[in-house]
Design a protein around this motif. Sequence first.
Motif, mmCIF file in Angstrom:
data_model
loop_
_atom_site.group_PDB
_atom_site.id
_atom_site.type_symbol
_atom_site.label_atom_id
_atom_site.label_comp_id
_atom_site.label_asym_id
_atom_site.label_seq_id
_atom_site.Cartn_x
_atom_site.Cartn_y
_atom_site.Cartn_z
ATOM 1 N N VAL A 1 -12.230 62.248 20.596
ATOM 2 C CA VAL A 1 -11.346 63.285 21.117
ATOM 3 C C VAL A 1 -11.027 62.943 22.566
ATOM 4 N N LEU A 2 -9.740 62.776 22.871
ATOM 5 C CA LEU A 2 -9.287 62.544 24.238
ATOM 6 C C LEU A 2 -8.811 63.876 24.805
ATOM 7 N N VAL A 3 -9.467 64.327 25.865
ATOM 8 C CA VAL A 3 -9.169 65.629 26.465
ATOM 9 C C VAL A 3 -8.554 65.415 27.844
ATOM 10 N N GLY A 4 -7.427 66.074 28.088
ATOM 11 C CA GLY A 4 -6.819 65.939 29.402
ATOM 12 C C GLY A 4 -5.536 66.725 29.505
ATOM 13 N N PRO A 5 -5.001 66.834 30.718
ATOM 14 C CA PRO A 5 -3.773 67.604 30.920
ATOM 15 C C PRO A 5 -2.570 66.902 30.320
ATOM 16 N N PRO A 6 -1.493 67.645 30.053
ATOM 17 C CA PRO A 6 -0.269 67.014 29.550
ATOM 18 C C PRO A 6 0.224 65.941 30.516
ATOM 19 N N GLY A 7 0.683 64.825 29.952
ATOM 20 C CA GLY A 7 1.253 63.778 30.779
ATOM 21 C C GLY A 7 0.269 62.789 31.353
ATOM 22 N N GLN B 1 -16.723 61.833 19.557
ATOM 23 C CA GLN B 1 -17.054 61.510 20.942
ATOM 24 C C GLN B 1 -15.980 62.124 21.832
ATOM 25 N N ILE B 2 -16.381 62.961 22.775
ATOM 26 C CA ILE B 2 -15.440 63.633 23.670
ATOM 27 C C ILE B 2 -15.265 62.784 24.927
ATOM 28 N N LEU B 3 -14.023 62.376 25.198
ATOM 29 C CA LEU B 3 -13.719 61.579 26.382
ATOM 30 C C LEU B 3 -12.684 62.312 27.226
ATOM 31 N N HIS B 4 -12.986 62.468 28.505
ATOM 32 C CA HIS B 4 -12.089 63.198 29.394
ATOM 33 C C HIS B 4 -11.131 62.234 30.099
#
Length: 269
Positions: free
Chosen positions: A72-78, A207-210
């Motif tokens: 899972v890739l977690v982050g703001p738009p863009g 796996q959570i990746l920020h």
Amino acid sequence: RRNEKAEERIGLREKLSTPKHMAGPQNRHACDELFAQLYAESPWLSTPLTYLWRAAVYNVEQRSEFWMPPTVLVGPPGCGKTHIAERMGALSGCTTLRLDMSSVNATFSLTGSEFTWSSSDAGRPIEHIAESGVANPVIILDELEKRGVGGSGGDAATALLPLLQPNTAAAFQSPYLGAQIDLSRISWIISVNDVERLPKPLIDRTQILHCVAPTGAHLRQLVVRILGKGVDPEVVDLAISGMEAGRSLRWLQRIAVQVKAISEGPTLQ
């Protein structure tokens, strides 16, 4: 119509019955080259890229195949999280299937539906493997936290759970094919803005990746690379302002197409 659907299923079963190609780097050196290119394109995402690179090297050396654990890739738009997943699929040759989960309100697009239904199909992952001939595609589930939940279609995130574990994915029972199919080589990449909106069982299996947004020199480097060298500095500054305001890489790429069209188009004399 029933006969047409039967012929479609027979054709799909025949396609899937032939051996599929395992694409991607075959050794550590090839993995290193692939991720060096990804890092050069998106240096601000060095942390998630480092994890993915190590996972790729491990699987190539231990399993002799290019495969990513569910991520899972977690982050703001863009910030480029979907972009690096798409580039990984393209550069590796594994092919990429991107599904916009914000428009999904049922499980059928992932797992397929019963053959007896008039609108039945096998689901996009199975169809993609049949069409591409690649057994280990990169499948991106974009904005999974925005999926529709409720009604009779079920929750796509819950339906995904058995596909995230290699032992159950290897013997997935397709309701459309009426047979087992091995989906254990798929690299599942899930991109979200808010991980808290994902069910806990899914979080436990991934796996959570920020991911962070590019800033400063990295942002300017990105804008110049995409717009092209020689672009008016004012255009570059405007594009940077748009990215800082929350615009996405897809927006920047659309701007690049417009800039190229203007620069190569005819001029009035």
